[in-house]
Design an enzyme around this catalytic site. Structure first.
Site, PDB file in Angstrom:
ATOM      1  CB  SER A   1     -50.993  98.541  47.993  1.00 49.35           C
ATOM      2  OG  SER A   1     -51.267  98.678  46.620  1.00 49.35           O
TER       3      SER A   1
ATOM      4  CE  LYS B   1     -47.612  98.841  45.445  1.00 47.82           C
ATOM      5  NZ  LYS B   1     -48.643  97.998  44.833  1.00 47.82           N
TER       6      LYS B   1
END
Length: 206
Positions: free
Chosen positions: A126, A164
């Protein structure tokens, strides 16, 4: 600091659980993991507190934490590699030998943050557009807050931890943005996410 193997093991488990979950284990959880009684764990913890290896806040659950002076056997005390020159990734340049060393510990230990860095291995893709690939090791500095645009280790109230880019949105919202178009951002209320650390480097082995 004269610690027994059992005490070193308890310290290692407390450290690992704090890094993985963002909070300390209870005495019962430690007892279950080690296969001993809660009383035995309590005795070891009290001994570690007296030796200055462990501390806790009175009358507060899950407050066990390692003291800064503790060096566990599985933690490196520093790594220096010879820095012999520069190399072009574009047009060729002349290679010039330099008699220097690259000190990885000082590089990834900002001033005043000794003992406040930890490493996580990446699972998934990701963050691939930030050049963070599966299997990479992300070096993080322990922090409970971050600026927009920083890559963070975030703990959601579901118990899931994720790496993230963080953005502060209007309405007291937090956006956790992946660096891969295949994944949707995670948008949550600020009170439903805890910042565990900020990424300060990436190490990759081949």
């Amino acid at each position: 600091m004269n610690l027994t193997p059992k005490q070193l093991h308890i310290l290692s488990r407390i450290r690992d659980i704090r890094l993985a979950r963002g909070y300390s284990p209870t005495m019962q959880e430690l007892a279950d993991e080690l296969g001993v009684s809660k009383v035995t764990v309590f005795e070891h913890v009290e001994a570690l507190i007296k030796k200055g290896a462990l501390r806790r806040q009175p009358n507060k659950a899950r407050s066990l934490e390692l003291c800064e002076e503790v060096d566990l056997p599985d933690e490196t005390t520093g790594l220096k590699l010879p820095l012999v020159g520069t190399i072009a990734a574009g047009s060729p340049i002349e290679a010039v030998e330099q008699r220097e060393h690259l000190d990885l510990e000082s590089m990834f230990t900002p001033p005043g943050s000794a003992g406040n860095t930890f490493v996580l291995q990446v699972r998934g893709d990701s963050m691939i557009d930030e050049h963070i690939a599966e299997g990479d090791y992300v070096i993080c500095e322990k922090r409970n807050a971050a600026r927009s645009g920083q890559t963070v280790v975030a703990l959601l109230d579901s118990g899931e931890a994720t790496l993230k880019k963080l953005y502060h949105e209007s309405g007291n919202k937090i956006r956790l943005q992946p660096a891969n178009d295949k994944y949707e951002p995670i948008i949550v209320e600020a009170g439903r996410v805890q910042i565990q650390g900020v990424a300060i480097g990436v190490v990759r082995s081949y």
